[in-house]
Design a protein around this motif. Structure first.
Motif, PDB file in Angstrom:
ATOM      1  N   PHE A  97      38.032  37.432  19.421  1.00  0.00           N
ATOM      2  CA  PHE A  97      38.375  36.132  19.263  1.00  0.00           C
ATOM      3  C   PHE A  97      37.136  35.381  19.044  1.00  0.00           C
ATOM      4  CE2 PHE A  97      40.257  38.494  22.962  1.00  0.00           C
ATOM      5  CZ  PHE A  97      41.773  38.179  22.720  1.00  0.00           C
ATOM      6  N   LYS A  98      37.770  33.921  18.049  1.00  0.00           N
ATOM      7  CA  LYS A  98      36.645  33.406  17.432  1.00  0.00           C
ATOM      8  C   LYS A  98      36.250  32.282  18.387  1.00  0.00           C
ATOM      9  CE  LYS A  98      38.674  34.372  12.984  1.00  0.00           C
ATOM     10  NZ  LYS A  98      39.807  34.011  12.084  1.00  0.00           N
ATOM     11  N   HIS A  99      37.108  31.898  19.332  1.00  0.00           N
ATOM     12  CA  HIS A  99      36.758  30.729  20.067  1.00  0.00           C
ATOM     13  C   HIS A  99      35.958  31.135  21.337  1.00  0.00           C
ATOM     14  CE1 HIS A  99      39.752  29.202  17.536  1.00  0.00           C
ATOM     15  NE2 HIS A  99      40.724  29.773  18.186  1.00  0.00           N
ATOM     16  N   GLN A 100      35.353  29.884  21.776  1.00  0.00           N
ATOM     17  CA  GLN A 100      34.441  30.096  23.192  1.00  0.00           C
ATOM     18  C   GLN A 100      34.948  29.898  24.553  1.00  0.00           C
ATOM     19  OE1 GLN A 100      31.202  31.506  22.937  1.00  0.00           O
ATOM     20  NE2 GLN A 100      32.129  32.194  20.859  1.00  0.00           N
ATOM     21  N   LYS A 101      36.181  29.076  24.157  1.00  0.00           N
ATOM     22  CA  LYS A 101      37.046  28.683  25.588  1.00  0.00           C
ATOM     23  C   LYS A 101      38.122  29.686  25.845  1.00  0.00           C
ATOM     24  CE  LYS A 101      34.430  25.126  26.252  1.00  0.00           C
ATOM     25  NZ  LYS A 101      33.509  24.866  27.509  1.00  0.00           N
ATOM     26  N   CYS A 102      38.667  29.884  27.120  1.00  0.00           N
ATOM     27  CA  CYS A 102      39.713  30.632  27.486  1.00  0.00           C
ATOM     28  C   CYS A 102      40.337  29.728  28.438  1.00  0.00           C
ATOM     29  CB  CYS A 102      39.328  31.921  27.879  1.00  0.00           C
ATOM     30  SG  CYS A 102      38.409  33.205  26.753  1.00  0.00           S
ATOM     31  N   LEU A 103      41.733  30.139  28.503  1.00  0.00           N
ATOM     32  CA  LEU A 103      42.661  29.321  29.727  1.00  0.00           C
ATOM     33  C   LEU A 103      43.002  30.518  30.454  1.00  0.00           C
ATOM     34  CD1 LEU A 103      44.469  27.335  30.554  1.00  0.00           C
ATOM     35  CD2 LEU A 103      46.418  28.369  29.159  1.00  0.00           C
ATOM     36  N   LEU A 104      42.737  30.305  31.912  1.00  0.00           N
ATOM     37  CA  LEU A 104      43.012  31.255  32.907  1.00  0.00           C
ATOM     38  C   LEU A 104      44.262  31.072  33.396  1.00  0.00           C
ATOM     39  CD1 LEU A 104      41.924  33.868  34.740  1.00  0.00           C
ATOM     40  CD2 LEU A 104      40.905  32.096  36.083  1.00  0.00           C
ATOM     41  N   GLU A 105      45.196  32.044  33.476  1.00  0.00           N
ATOM     42  CA  GLU A 105      46.284  31.886  34.051  1.00  0.00           C
ATOM     43  C   GLU A 105      47.024  32.625  35.006  1.00  0.00           C
ATOM     44  OE1 GLU A 105      49.245  29.859  30.661  1.00  0.00           O
ATOM     45  OE2 GLU A 105      49.460  31.952  30.721  1.00  0.00           O
ATOM     46  N   GLU A 106      47.339  32.432  35.972  1.00  0.00           N
ATOM     47  CA  GLU A 106      47.650  33.391  37.084  1.00  0.00           C
ATOM     48  C   GLU A 106      49.193  33.548  37.256  1.00  0.00           C
ATOM     49  OE1 GLU A 106      49.280  34.833  40.870  1.00  0.00           O
ATOM     50  OE2 GLU A 106      49.392  32.621  40.454  1.00  0.00           O
ATOM     51  N   LYS A 107      49.570  35.038  36.936  1.00  0.00           N
ATOM     52  CA  LYS A 107      51.007  35.382  36.727  1.00  0.00           C
ATOM     53  C   LYS A 107      51.471  36.332  37.684  1.00  0.00           C
ATOM     54  CE  LYS A 107      51.945  33.442  32.000  1.00  0.00           C
ATOM     55  NZ  LYS A 107      52.426  33.682  30.679  1.00  0.00           N
ATOM     56  N   SER A 108      52.492  36.250  38.698  1.00  0.00           N
ATOM     57  CA  SER A 108      52.536  37.341  39.343  1.00  0.00           C
ATOM     58  C   SER A 108      51.597  38.074  40.050  1.00  0.00           C
ATOM     59  CB  SER A 108      53.630  38.272  38.452  1.00  0.00           C
ATOM     60  OG  SER A 108      54.851  37.418  37.910  1.00  0.00           O
ATOM     61  N   ASN A 109      50.447  37.399  40.394  1.00  0.00           N
ATOM     62  CA  ASN A 109      49.566  38.012  41.126  1.00  0.00           C
ATOM     63  C   ASN A 109      48.633  38.952  40.052  1.00  0.00           C
ATOM     64  OD1 ASN A 109      48.108  38.348  43.290  1.00  0.00           O
ATOM     65  ND2 ASN A 109      48.692  40.302  44.082  1.00  0.00           N
ATOM     66  N   CYS A 110      48.545  38.428  38.786  1.00  0.00           N
ATOM     67  CA  CYS A 110      47.729  39.102  37.786  1.00  0.00           C
ATOM     68  C   CYS A 110      47.067  37.692  37.196  1.00  0.00           C
ATOM     69  CB  CYS A 110      48.501  39.646  36.882  1.00  0.00           C
ATOM     70  SG  CYS A 110      49.309  41.080  37.634  1.00  0.00           S
ATOM     71  N   PHE A 111      45.868  38.011  36.393  1.00  0.00           N
ATOM     72  CA  PHE A 111      45.065  36.921  35.664  1.00  0.00           C
ATOM     73  C   PHE A 111      45.307  37.408  34.318  1.00  0.00           C
ATOM     74  CE2 PHE A 111      42.534  36.653  39.728  1.00  0.00           C
ATOM     75  CZ  PHE A 111      42.671  35.357  39.939  1.00  0.00           C
ATOM     76  N   VAL A 112      45.771  36.193  33.392  1.00  0.00           N
ATOM     77  CA  VAL A 112      45.704  36.355  31.866  1.00  0.00           C
ATOM     78  C   VAL A 112      44.715  35.324  31.452  1.00  0.00           C
ATOM     79  CG1 VAL A 112      47.247  36.153  30.253  1.00  0.00           C
ATOM     80  CG2 VAL A 112      48.157  36.830  32.165  1.00  0.00           C
ATOM     81  N   LEU A 113      43.932  35.760  30.756  1.00  0.00           N
ATOM     82  CA  LEU A 113      42.873  35.046  29.627  1.00  0.00           C
ATOM     83  C   LEU A 113      43.427  34.796  28.331  1.00  0.00           C
ATOM     84  CD1 LEU A 113      39.297  36.356  30.699  1.00  0.00           C
ATOM     85  CD2 LEU A 113      40.244  34.245  31.355  1.00  0.00           C
ATOM     86  N   LYS A 114      43.697  33.571  28.112  1.00  0.00           N
ATOM     87  CA  LYS A 114      43.918  33.358  26.305  1.00  0.00           C
ATOM     88  C   LYS A 114      42.962  32.539  25.975  1.00  0.00           C
ATOM     89  CE  LYS A 114      48.852  33.310  27.879  1.00  0.00           C
ATOM     90  NZ  LYS A 114      50.009  32.462  27.736  1.00  0.00           N
ATOM     91  N   PRO A 115      42.468  33.118  24.843  1.00  0.00           N
ATOM     92  CA  PRO A 115      41.371  32.059  24.057  1.00  0.00           C
ATOM     93  C   PRO A 115      42.117  31.025  23.531  1.00  0.00           C
ATOM     94  CG  PRO A 115      42.300  34.215  22.534  1.00  0.00           C
ATOM     95  CD  PRO A 115      42.877  34.171  24.070  1.00  0.00           C
ATOM     96  N   ILE A 116      41.467  29.717  23.555  1.00  0.00           N
ATOM     97  CA  ILE A 116      41.947  28.536  23.108  1.00  0.00           C
ATOM     98  C   ILE A 116      40.870  27.566  22.353  1.00  0.00           C
ATOM     99  CG2 ILE A 116      43.614  28.167  25.013  1.00  0.00           C
ATOM    100  CD1 ILE A 116      41.265  26.203  26.521  1.00  0.00           C
ATOM    101  N   GLU A 117      41.245  26.867  21.545  1.00  0.00           N
ATOM    102  CA  GLU A 117      40.328  26.091  20.712  1.00  0.00           C
ATOM    103  C   GLU A 117      40.570  24.422  21.262  1.00  0.00           C
ATOM    104  OE1 GLU A 117      38.930  25.030  16.239  1.00  0.00           O
ATOM    105  OE2 GLU A 117      40.759  26.210  16.470  1.00  0.00           O
ATOM    106  N   ILE A 118      39.622  23.980  21.539  1.00  0.00           N
ATOM    107  CA  ILE A 118      39.740  22.474  22.092  1.00  0.00           C
ATOM    108  C   ILE A 118      39.115  21.609  20.816  1.00  0.00           C
ATOM    109  CG2 ILE A 118      38.824  20.614  23.658  1.00  0.00           C
ATOM    110  CD1 ILE A 118      38.626  22.930  25.737  1.00  0.00           C
TER     111      ILE A 118
END
Length: 81
Positions: A24-45
């Motif tokens: 991943f090229k980005h330094q920021k991530c979005l943390l989502e909670e889905k069905s008792n799991c955590f999902v990290l998605k790289p984002i660019e602001i």
């Protein structure tokens, strides 16, 4: 898809393995909670220049609460010394 066992520090921190971070090229991530799991998605602001146009006015307005000498707690404290 790779799987890893990560430890959580006492401060709630985790370390993402280098092999995954390099993907991943980005330094920021979005943390989502889905069905008792955590999902990290790289984002660019991106900050657009238009967004900064009124920044100075916003900064000045943040001090509106400090408009009288009675509100100047720090100066009152220094005057008492």
């Amino acid at each position: 898809m790779a799987s890893y066992i990560l430890s959580i520090s006492p401060k709630g921190q985790i370390t993402i393995p280098v092999s995954e971070r390099r993907k991943f090229k980005h330094q920021k991530c979005l943390l989502e909670e889905k069905s008792n799991c955590f999902v990290l998605k790289p984002i660019e602001i991106k900050v657009l220049e238009d967004d900064l146009e009124d920044f100075n006015a916003l900064a000045e307005s943040s001090f509106d609460f400090w408009s009288t000498n009675a509100d100047d707690v720090y100066q009152n404290h220094l005057d008492q010394k």
